[in-house]
Write a protein that holds these residues in place. Structure first.
Motif, PDB file in Angstrom:
ATOM      1  N   ALA A 172       0.886  -1.734   0.170  1.00 39.44           N
ATOM      2  CA  ALA A 172       0.117  -0.054  -0.105  1.00 39.44           C
ATOM      3  C   ALA A 172       1.567   1.679   0.079  1.00 39.44           C
ATOM      4  O   ALA A 172       2.064   1.358   0.512  1.00 39.44           O
ATOM      5  N   PRO A 173       0.349   2.136  -1.048  1.00 36.89           N
ATOM      6  CA  PRO A 173       1.488   3.191  -1.154  1.00 36.89           C
ATOM      7  C   PRO A 173       1.234   4.254  -0.016  1.00 36.89           C
ATOM      8  O   PRO A 173       1.875   5.246   0.885  1.00 36.89           O
ATOM      9  N   SER A 174       0.269   4.751   1.237  1.00 36.31           N
ATOM     10  CA  SER A 174       0.030   5.326   1.883  1.00 36.31           C
ATOM     11  C   SER A 174      -0.779   4.664   2.514  1.00 36.31           C
ATOM     12  O   SER A 174      -1.197   3.363   3.496  1.00 36.31           O
ATOM     13  N   PRO A 175       0.124   5.135   4.180  1.00 34.32           N
ATOM     14  CA  PRO A 175      -0.588   4.813   5.467  1.00 34.32           C
ATOM     15  C   PRO A 175      -2.144   4.605   5.701  1.00 34.32           C
ATOM     16  O   PRO A 175      -2.504   5.450   5.115  1.00 34.32           O
ATOM     17  N   TYR A 176      -2.595   4.160   7.084  1.00 37.91           N
ATOM     18  CA  TYR A 176      -3.434   3.483   7.227  1.00 37.91           C
ATOM     19  C   TYR A 176      -4.318   3.649   8.341  1.00 37.91           C
ATOM     20  O   TYR A 176      -2.658   3.481   9.395  1.00 37.91           O
ATOM     21  N   ALA A 177      -5.382   4.366   8.999  1.00 40.16           N
ATOM     22  CA  ALA A 177      -6.180   4.290  10.350  1.00 40.16           C
ATOM     23  C   ALA A 177      -6.482   3.408  10.565  1.00 40.16           C
ATOM     24  O   ALA A 177      -7.355   2.988  10.107  1.00 40.16           O
ATOM     25  N   VAL A 178      -6.623   2.848  12.376  1.00 37.37           N
ATOM     26  CA  VAL A 178      -7.233   1.541  12.350  1.00 37.37           C
ATOM     27  C   VAL A 178      -8.653   1.957  13.134  1.00 37.37           C
ATOM     28  O   VAL A 178      -8.000   2.934  14.494  1.00 37.37           O
ATOM     29  N   MET A 179      -9.824   2.413  12.719  1.00 39.14           N
ATOM     30  CA  MET A 179     -10.789   3.163  13.708  1.00 39.14           C
ATOM     31  C   MET A 179     -11.514   1.659  13.929  1.00 39.14           C
ATOM     32  O   MET A 179     -11.844   0.731  13.969  1.00 39.14           O
ATOM     33  N   GLY A 180     -12.212   2.338  15.862  1.00 36.07           N
ATOM     34  CA  GLY A 180     -13.158   1.544  16.020  1.00 36.07           C
ATOM     35  C   GLY A 180     -14.211   2.424  16.985  1.00 36.07           C
ATOM     36  O   GLY A 180     -13.974   3.031  17.009  1.00 36.07           O
ATOM     37  N   ALA A 181     -15.832   1.715  17.007  1.00 35.37           N
ATOM     38  CA  ALA A 181     -16.416   2.286  17.390  1.00 35.37           C
ATOM     39  C   ALA A 181     -17.107   1.205  18.299  1.00 35.37           C
ATOM     40  O   ALA A 181     -17.621   0.006  18.048  1.00 35.37           O
ATOM     41  N   LEU A 182     -18.227   1.488  19.543  1.00 32.50           N
ATOM     42  CA  LEU A 182     -18.860   0.567  20.188  1.00 32.50           C
ATOM     43  C   LEU A 182     -20.067   0.673  19.042  1.00 32.50           C
ATOM     44  O   LEU A 182     -20.849   1.576  18.415  1.00 32.50           O
ATOM     45  N   LEU A 183     -21.421  -0.362  19.443  1.00 37.28           N
ATOM     46  CA  LEU A 183     -22.211  -0.646  18.495  1.00 37.28           C
ATOM     47  C   LEU A 183     -22.931  -0.172  19.679  1.00 37.28           C
ATOM     48  O   LEU A 183     -23.495  -0.963  20.609  1.00 37.28           O
ATOM     49  N   PRO A 184     -24.704  -0.281  19.136  1.00 34.41           N
ATOM     50  CA  PRO A 184     -24.502   0.453  17.699  1.00 34.41           C
ATOM     51  C   PRO A 184     -24.181   1.536  17.473  1.00 34.41           C
ATOM     52  O   PRO A 184     -23.284   2.266  18.273  1.00 34.41           O
ATOM     53  N   LEU A 185     -23.576   1.914  16.076  1.00 36.40           N
ATOM     54  CA  LEU A 185     -23.513   3.464  16.147  1.00 36.40           C
ATOM     55  C   LEU A 185     -23.983   4.182  16.181  1.00 36.40           C
ATOM     56  O   LEU A 185     -24.895   4.108  15.932  1.00 36.40           O
TER      57      LEU A 185
END
Length: 189
Positions: A172-185
């Protein structure tokens, strides 16, 4: 199924609901290619990846269809498994930030894409909230290119927060962020 009204005669209404993604994979990859800027070679690689993902226990997909049946958006995901490739790549980054427990008992949004001509109409929001509303896990995780983009803004508005940033995936040429959320959104107020 969630119906989204059109924005005039040039933008018909769209319905979000279950879709057989394997049967409509070429349509989905065409949407992803436009939304994400993929080359033909990248599309061919992703075709095999999506088929493999759809075979995972608990994997399911939703599509956004126009009145004529045209696929203009899709989302798919599955319960996260620490042995899957994505988890093995992000786990060291999450461990460093003290958030690796998010890899357990989470539903991972594997792909979410909306055709550029249909973006900004709530389709992405409807796809992700509908798919996560139907899962048993108490939280959701995903990765997104680590830039301030409309996608990251949407994820934040839904309750996702950064778990790790500057995550590098092989090739992958670009960095990513890992994101998390409690459910329900979160929903709009």
């Amino acid at each position: 199924m969630a119906a989204l009204t059109g924005g005039g005669p040039q933008t018909p209404s769209v319905v979000v609901g279950p879709v057989d993604l394997a049967a409509r994979l070429d349509e989905a990859l065409a949407v992803q290619a436009l939304a994400f800027g993929l080359s033909e070679d990248e599309i061919d690689v992703r075709r095999h990846i999506v088929y493999r993902h759809l075979m995972c226990p608990g994997a399911h997909a939703l599509g956004a269809l126009t009145e004529s049946g045209r696929l203009v958006g899709f989302v798919y995901g599955m319960p996260n498994d620490r042995t899957h490739w994505w988890s093995t790549v992000v786990e060291p980054y999450l461990r460093r930030s003290g958030t690796d427990s998010w890899l357990d008992d989470s539903f991972v949004i594997t792909e979410l894409h909306v055709h550029p001509g249909y973006q900004g109409r709530g389709i992405g929001r409807s796809l992700i909230t509908t798919i996560t509303d139907g899962v048993d896990q108490p939280r959701s995780i995903l990765s997104a290119i680590d830039t301030e983009s409309p996608a990251r803004g949407l994820y934040r508005a839904l309750g996702y927060h950064d778990l790790a940033r500057q995550v590098m995936f092989p090739s992958a040429p670009s960095p990513y962020a890992v994101m998390g959320a409690l459910l329900p959104l979160l929903r709009e107020k």
